[in-house]
Design a protein around this motif. Sequence first.
Motif, short mmCIF file in Angstrom:
data_model
loop_
_atom_site.label_atom_id
_atom_site.label_comp_id
_atom_site.label_asym_id
_atom_site.label_seq_id
_atom_site.Cartn_x
_atom_site.Cartn_y
_atom_site.Cartn_z
N ALA A 623 19.34 2.19 -73.36
CA ALA A 623 18.60 2.18 -72.33
C ALA A 623 17.75 1.10 -72.54
CB ALA A 623 18.00 3.39 -72.18
N MET A 624 17.12 0.78 -73.78
CA MET A 624 16.10 -0.34 -73.97
C MET A 624 17.01 -1.75 -73.73
SD MET A 624 13.41 0.89 -74.69
CE MET A 624 13.90 2.43 -73.70
N ARG A 625 18.10 -1.77 -73.95
CA ARG A 625 18.85 -2.96 -73.68
C ARG A 625 19.07 -3.10 -72.27
NH1 ARG A 625 22.33 -1.83 -78.45
NH2 ARG A 625 23.86 -0.84 -76.97
N ILE A 626 19.33 -2.15 -71.57
CA ILE A 626 19.32 -2.19 -69.96
C ILE A 626 17.88 -2.73 -69.45
CG2 ILE A 626 19.63 -0.80 -67.85
CD1 ILE A 626 21.65 0.77 -69.61
N TYR A 627 17.04 -2.17 -69.92
CA TYR A 627 15.59 -2.50 -69.48
C TYR A 627 15.31 -3.76 -69.70
CZ TYR A 627 14.94 2.42 -68.65
OH TYR A 627 14.96 3.86 -68.15
N GLU A 628 15.77 -4.36 -70.90
CA GLU A 628 15.53 -5.88 -71.24
C GLU A 628 16.52 -6.78 -70.30
OE1 GLU A 628 16.42 -9.61 -73.03
OE2 GLU A 628 17.94 -8.04 -72.86
N ARG A 629 17.56 -6.34 -70.13
CA ARG A 629 18.42 -6.87 -68.86
C ARG A 629 17.57 -6.95 -67.75
NH1 ARG A 629 24.13 -4.27 -69.09
NH2 ARG A 629 24.44 -5.54 -67.13
N ALA A 630 17.33 -6.07 -67.39
CA ALA A 630 16.55 -5.82 -65.97
C ALA A 630 15.49 -6.79 -65.96
CB ALA A 630 16.11 -4.41 -65.81
N THR A 631 14.60 -7.15 -67.12
CA THR A 631 13.56 -7.96 -66.77
C THR A 631 14.05 -9.42 -66.58
OG1 THR A 631 13.51 -8.72 -69.36
CG2 THR A 631 12.04 -6.80 -68.45
N ARG A 632 15.24 -9.66 -66.89
CA ARG A 632 15.91 -11.04 -66.79
C ARG A 632 16.44 -11.05 -65.29
NH1 ARG A 632 17.67 -10.37 -71.94
NH2 ARG A 632 19.87 -10.27 -71.20
N ALA A 633 16.92 -9.83 -64.69
CA ALA A 633 17.97 -9.93 -63.58
C ALA A 633 16.79 -9.60 -62.21
CB ALA A 633 18.96 -8.70 -63.53
N VAL A 634 15.64 -8.93 -62.43
CA VAL A 634 15.07 -8.75 -61.19
C VAL A 634 14.28 -9.91 -60.47
CG1 VAL A 634 14.52 -6.32 -61.72
CG2 VAL A 634 13.04 -8.06 -62.37
N SER A 635 13.89 -9.82 -59.18
CA SER A 635 13.20 -11.10 -58.68
C SER A 635 11.92 -11.23 -59.30
CB SER A 635 13.05 -10.47 -57.16
OG SER A 635 12.15 -9.40 -57.13
N ASP A 636 11.22 -12.32 -59.11
CA ASP A 636 9.97 -12.55 -59.53
C ASP A 636 8.97 -11.58 -59.25
OD1 ASP A 636 11.11 -14.92 -60.53
OD2 ASP A 636 10.57 -16.20 -58.83
N GLU A 637 8.85 -11.17 -57.99
CA GLU A 637 7.87 -10.19 -57.65
C GLU A 637 8.09 -8.78 -58.32
OE1 GLU A 637 10.10 -11.62 -55.46
OE2 GLU A 637 8.86 -12.89 -54.35
N ASP A 638 8.98 -8.59 -59.05
CA ASP A 638 9.39 -7.23 -59.38
C ASP A 638 9.40 -7.45 -60.99
OD1 ASP A 638 9.38 -5.77 -57.11
OD2 ASP A 638 12.06 -6.22 -57.15
N ARG A 639 9.16 -8.64 -61.67
CA ARG A 639 9.45 -8.84 -63.10
C ARG A 639 8.28 -8.29 -63.89
NH1 ARG A 639 11.45 -13.57 -63.07
NH2 ARG A 639 13.49 -13.20 -63.16
#
Length: 825
Positions: A623-639
């Motif tokens: 789950a932590m790896r997924i959240y870490e990937r999410a911080t790179r994949a989401v838009s600037d507004e959601d980062r």
Amino acid sequence: MSSSLALSSGRRPDLALVTEEDFAYEQDILRNPGNTKPWLAYIEFKVKHASVREQAFVMERACVQLPRSYKLWKIYLKFRTGHVAKLNAAIFAAEYRKVNALFERALILLNKMPRIWEMYLQFLMKQPLVTLTRRTFDRALRALPISQHNRIWTHYRPFANSAEGDTAVRIWRRYMQVHPEDAEDFIELLTQGGLYTEAVHKYIDVLNNPRFQSKNGRGHYELWSEMVDLLVEHAADIGTGHETGIDVERIIRSGIERFSDQRGKLWCGLATYWIRRGSFERARDIFEEGITTVMTVRDFTLIFDSYAEFEESIIGALMEVASARAEKGVVDETADFDLDIRMMRFEQLMDRRPFLLNDVVLRQNPNNVTEWEKRVALWGENKQEVVQTYTQAIATIQPKKANGPFHQLWANYAKFYESNGDIRNARVIMEKAVKVPFKSVAELADMWIEWAEMELRNQNFDDAVKIMAKAVQAPKRSAVDYFDETLSPQQRVHKSWKLWSFYVDLVESVSSLEETKKVYERIFELRIATPQTVVNFANLMEEHKYYEESFKIYERGLDLFSYPVAFELWNLYLTKATDRKISIERLRDLFEQAVEECPPKFAKVIYLMYGNLEEERGLARHAMRIYERATRAVSDEDRADMFNFYITKSASNFGLPSTRPIYERAIAALPDKEARDMCLKFADMEKRLGEIDRARAIYGHASQFCDPRTNPGFWTKWEQFEVQHGNEDTFKEMLRIKRSVQAQYNTDVNFIASQALARSQKMQEQQGHEVDPEVADAMEQLERQARAPAGFVASSEAPKGGVVSQAQAPQVSNPDAIDLDDMDE
């Protein structure tokens, strides 16, 4: 002297009128008997020094001596006319006749002189001698060349107008032969004289002359309109037929055809013409023709109101006659019957008004579906007329030009028979309707749906399904483009989503699941499925416990649609798949497929669902790896939100120390404003862990983002931190960093401010405006503060009554100051 007088005058002069002072002039006359100059000098002398009689005596002798002298006659005639000008022409007629005779003598030899004629005619016009004056005008016109006639006509026309009657008309007729441009004045004279027939003829001549130019600036229509008004107003006085050559009805009808914007007025005018001639039935025919042929509501209203007023006036007159007979006790059954007939006719006319008005609108646009519907509604319960109206409407309206829902007209036609229990004829109408080349495919689809709904209302469910199956019938592989306007609607209707949507709902409600699946499969084959189709089909399979079939349908939908539609489908698909508790490996594959091509805008929701899945059914590390990937994949507004969520999850699962690398990555990845907030959270976390030096280092790193003037809160927190956990050296270091940061921001800000001030002052000087003293003082104060050494305050800011302490002094930075702490180090 007596012999000289005899020679000069040709007859024995009156010696009493010749004085010694005249001797010299008499001698000059004798010496130059054929010259006018001696006579002119003699006359001039007499005018100044002699009586009226003596002046007349000399002028008479001069004109007798030189009868062809224009000058002598003009002087003499002017003298004689001026002498009698103040006398009443009727009382002193004898004196006027003498002057008239003198003019006649002058014209014997001077009849080519227009000025003599003008004087004579003007003199005659002052006398009550109409016939003599008219004849004299005629003599003048005969005597003078045609180039001089205008001078005579200038006086002749006012004389003719004053004479009036037949004399004036005859004179104007002659004048019109040489001056047709004055026809409008002649027409006005004829109208005033009651010669309306001749006035109309003159109007016709003017209108038929293409070279005629109105002196009053009137156009062709204006002249024609005046003629029509004359014809209508004096209908009883103007002769018509072959004897006069005036066909009033033909004239007005030609205007009705030519002047389309005046048809209402002209129809009323033509009817009024016949009313004034007493032909009431003919007038009624004209009114009827008018209200049944005009093309605008304005014209119709004008004619109808005139028609109703005419009928009311006739009825009113008949009622007055009837009441008069009743008072006398006379009974006339024929007259009473006629009155009843007219009353009934008037009521019928008022009842026809809505239909006649509807006719006007339909004449404007026969393809107006809404107006045909209104006409049907006007007939109410009259079934025969309703059917006839529907039939006429369908035959008249061109489907491609229909203005309004043409298919609704067909549907209402069928519903009319349906409501009367004749379902067979309703079906016949529907069969014809679906073959109509409608303007759009949507109309044809609505027509098929109306037919199916009619069968459903009559409990014929199987027939409704058959009808819809026939409507969507198409080849196995259809290459038809739904938007190809070159094809007829019948060739494209099988790709109408509206039609298929109704069909599938119908089959789902009255048929089996297998039949419904076939319909959905056909929709996918034709590639007309919408996201709603996918969801409905999947829900249908899910309701019948076919979960795997439902998932396959979602996957087919994802193949058809891209983002943003695909995001909604993934959201539903992943939610349902997660709820079904399928294997974790399969779910991971699905989530990986979902995030593979997902745009940053939609990634946040899917990553949160993916991480939640791993937390519930997988490993926290995953789950932590997924959240870490999410911080790179989401838009600037959601980062920033994603980092905060990641930090919270990491702290709850692995403790606070595990968040340090996350904080570091967040500070490096986020923009300055969000990085500053993240630094404060990071420093608070380190402070809770007791890592004071690490917290101080974080504050130092964050200081580069924080201008002391715009972000005082950050510096207040750092100051409180140093007060609680630091010493004098660390506090001084904090102050040094603060001055350094402020100096960095001041350099840029002061440069921009000084440039703005210089431009403002320059613009005000160019415009001739004085600089506002308050603004100048404020700017000067800021400049002094900027130039002041560190730790000092400008004199204008010094408080009264003492020295400012260091704690109270405002912190003013100086970029050139040397920091003693740095030197000590």
